[in-house]
Design an enzyme around this catalytic site. Sequence first.
Site, PDB file in Angstrom:
ATOM      1  CB  CYS A  46      -0.431  -7.360  -6.409  1.00 16.01           C
ATOM      2  SG  CYS A  46      -1.698  -6.593  -5.389  1.00 16.01           S
ATOM      3  CD1 TRP A  79       4.722  -2.296  -4.622  1.00 17.37           C
ATOM      4  CD2 TRP A  79       5.628  -4.106  -5.567  1.00 17.37           C
ATOM      5  NE1 TRP A  79       3.987  -3.386  -4.224  1.00 17.37           N
ATOM      6  CE2 TRP A  79       4.529  -4.502  -4.787  1.00 17.37           C
ATOM      7  CE3 TRP A  79       6.347  -5.086  -6.258  1.00 17.37           C
ATOM      8  CZ2 TRP A  79       4.115  -5.831  -4.678  1.00 17.37           C
ATOM      9  CZ3 TRP A  79       5.944  -6.406  -6.151  1.00 17.37           C
ATOM     10  CH2 TRP A  79       4.836  -6.770  -5.366  1.00 17.37           C
ATOM     11  NE  ARG A 151       3.095  -2.641   4.104  1.00 19.05           N
ATOM     12  CZ  ARG A 151       4.033  -3.234   4.859  1.00 19.05           C
ATOM     13  NH1 ARG A 151       3.984  -3.138   6.166  1.00 19.05           N
ATOM     14  NH2 ARG A 151       4.990  -3.930   4.299  1.00 19.05           N
ATOM     15  CG  PHE A 152       5.621   3.421  -0.426  1.00 21.19           C
ATOM     16  CD1 PHE A 152       5.031   4.682  -0.340  1.00 21.19           C
ATOM     17  CD2 PHE A 152       6.803   3.187   0.267  1.00 21.19           C
ATOM     18  CE1 PHE A 152       5.619   5.695   0.414  1.00 21.19           C
ATOM     19  CE2 PHE A 152       7.403   4.189   1.021  1.00 21.19           C
ATOM     20  CZ  PHE A 152       6.807   5.450   1.100  1.00 21.19           C
ATOM     21  CB  THR A 153      -0.193  -0.817  -1.405  1.00 22.49           C
ATOM     22  OG1 THR A 153      -1.090   0.290  -1.294  1.00 22.49           O
ATOM     23  CG2 THR A 153       0.198  -1.270  -0.008  1.00 22.49           C
ATOM     24  CB  VAL A 154       0.505  -2.165  -6.745  1.00 22.58           C
ATOM     25  CG1 VAL A 154       1.703  -1.454  -7.305  1.00 22.58           C
ATOM     26  CG2 VAL A 154       0.854  -3.534  -6.183  1.00 22.58           C
ATOM     27  CB  SER A 170      -8.000  -3.218  -5.638  1.00 22.67           C
ATOM     28  OG  SER A 170      -8.371  -3.943  -4.483  1.00 22.67           O
TER      29      SER A 170
HETATM   30  N1  GSH Z   1      -6.188  -2.292   0.023  1.00 23.48           N
HETATM   31  C1  GSH Z   1      -5.300  -2.447  -1.018  1.00 23.48           C
HETATM   32  C2  GSH Z   1      -4.274  -3.530  -0.712  1.00 23.48           C
HETATM   33  C3  GSH Z   1      -3.184  -3.542  -1.731  1.00 23.48           C
HETATM   34  C4  GSH Z   1      -1.961  -4.339  -1.268  1.00 23.48           C
HETATM   35  O1  GSH Z   1      -1.884  -4.823  -0.136  1.00 23.48           O
HETATM   36  N2  GSH Z   1      -0.982  -4.473  -2.184  1.00 23.48           N
HETATM   37  C5  GSH Z   1       0.257  -5.167  -1.867  1.00 23.48           C
HETATM   38  C6  GSH Z   1       0.630  -6.136  -2.964  1.00 23.48           C
HETATM   39  S1  GSH Z   1      -0.359  -7.605  -2.959  1.00 23.48           S
HETATM   40  C7  GSH Z   1       1.413  -4.190  -1.800  1.00 23.48           C
HETATM   41  O2  GSH Z   1       1.579  -3.378  -2.692  1.00 23.48           O
HETATM   42  N3  GSH Z   1       2.254  -4.327  -0.775  1.00 23.48           N
HETATM   43  C8  GSH Z   1       3.454  -3.559  -0.630  1.00 23.48           C
HETATM   44  C9  GSH Z   1       3.749  -3.294   0.828  1.00 23.48           C
HETATM   45  O3  GSH Z   1       2.875  -3.547   1.660  1.00 23.48           O
HETATM   46  O4  GSH Z   1       4.852  -2.829   1.110  1.00 23.48           O
HETATM   47  C10 GSH Z   1      -6.106  -2.757  -2.269  1.00 23.48           C
HETATM   48  O5  GSH Z   1      -6.904  -3.705  -2.272  1.00 23.48           O
HETATM   49  O6  GSH Z   1      -5.942  -2.043  -3.228  1.00 23.48           O
END
Ligand code: GSH
Length: 366
Positions: A46, A79, A151-154, A170
């Site tokens: 990511c 994830w 969404r469950f984001t990193v 981020s």
């Molecule tokens: N706004 C967030 C965006 C983070 C993001 O989109 N992460 C993606 C990975 S590149 C993610 O975890 N996606 C999982 C999903 O959407 O299910 C940031 O910049 O921290």
Amino acid sequence: MSAKPNTDEKGEFKRQSSSFREIISAEHPIYKPASGRYWLYVALACPWAHRTLITRALKGLAPVIGCSVVHWHLDDQGWRFLEARDGKTNERHWFDIAGGINSASSNGSTPVANIVDSAHRLLIDGTNEPNYGHKRLSELYIKTDPGYDGRFTVPILWDLETCTIVNNESSDIIRIFNSSAFDEFVGEEHRRLDLVPRPLEGQITVFNSWVYDKINNGVYKTGFAESAEVYEREVTSLFHYLDKLEILLDEKYSKLEAEYGKTSQDKILARYFAIGDALTEADVRLYPTIVRFDVAYHQHFKCNLATIRDDYPRIHTWLKNMYWRHEAFQRTTDFNHIKLGYTRSQPQVNPLGITPLGPKPDIWPL
Ligand SMILES: N[C@@H](CCC(=O)N[C@@H](CS)C(=O)NCC(=O)O)C(=O)O
């Protein structure tokens, strides 16, 4: 990255806005600076998580803020972590003092083509989650807010004391790392590094804003487009802004060349950065997209009007300079996670999940 990205009725990709936006500071009622209290959860594929890893390394925060890495494969439940050998293993040794990763995955003998999504190579495909033994990133979101429906984001910056997400954006997390909050826990050299120096703040903000919309997010808007019309508009815009970046870096490089002479490449490179003549947040935010460009976005997201290595000489030199001369950039870049992460996690883009072996090399020598 996402198993099924958010798109609207016109087929345009819409990025969800982040939900947890707290900061860490002595004045904050809850989140006070401390060593060992906060934990960073990332995916090495990511680009958004990548900027937080780079900043953590640059600011000497690896011994202060622990880190876990999810498996590179994003499935329909999001994830996942690798299974814990024992629930409390501290993986900090893997993210060594430079804040980097074990390079075993990049030099490993298994060709990318033979690696399956269920691979379970601890510290190569990812780490376990040592604080609670969680299997899924989603558990951290639900722990923070049982009603969370986003969404469950990193990346996630986590507080081990209150068991809550401090921040999952981020661009905020890198500002928290760059602030003076953790100064007392790091050495003088790391304290001194300021990625957003006051005199350059305006220029950095302007640069970040178009780079974010047109390049960092531009590759996603191109790759996730669900109609030819949207794709063509986005890919054209993306390359227009790469052209703009090339011109900007060319002006920079030519000025340094005029000052030092063509043969003094070392001196030139020591001052060759996106804004000003030292490393700033602008480089940190640009790098994760550019280092993924040829190896992932060019074919996977159909960003294929040109490559960085063959068609953008100044951007290419800037990229190689970052990677080869700055440990925090090289040690946080894992080309296997990047290639596998994109090509195996997005069946709507690559239904058979075949990972292209090229281009080779992942990055050219300086
Ligand atoms: N706004 C967030 C965006 C983070 C993001 O989109 N992460 C993606 C990975 S590149 C993610 O975890 N996606 C999982 C999903 O959407 O299910 C940031 O910049 O921290």
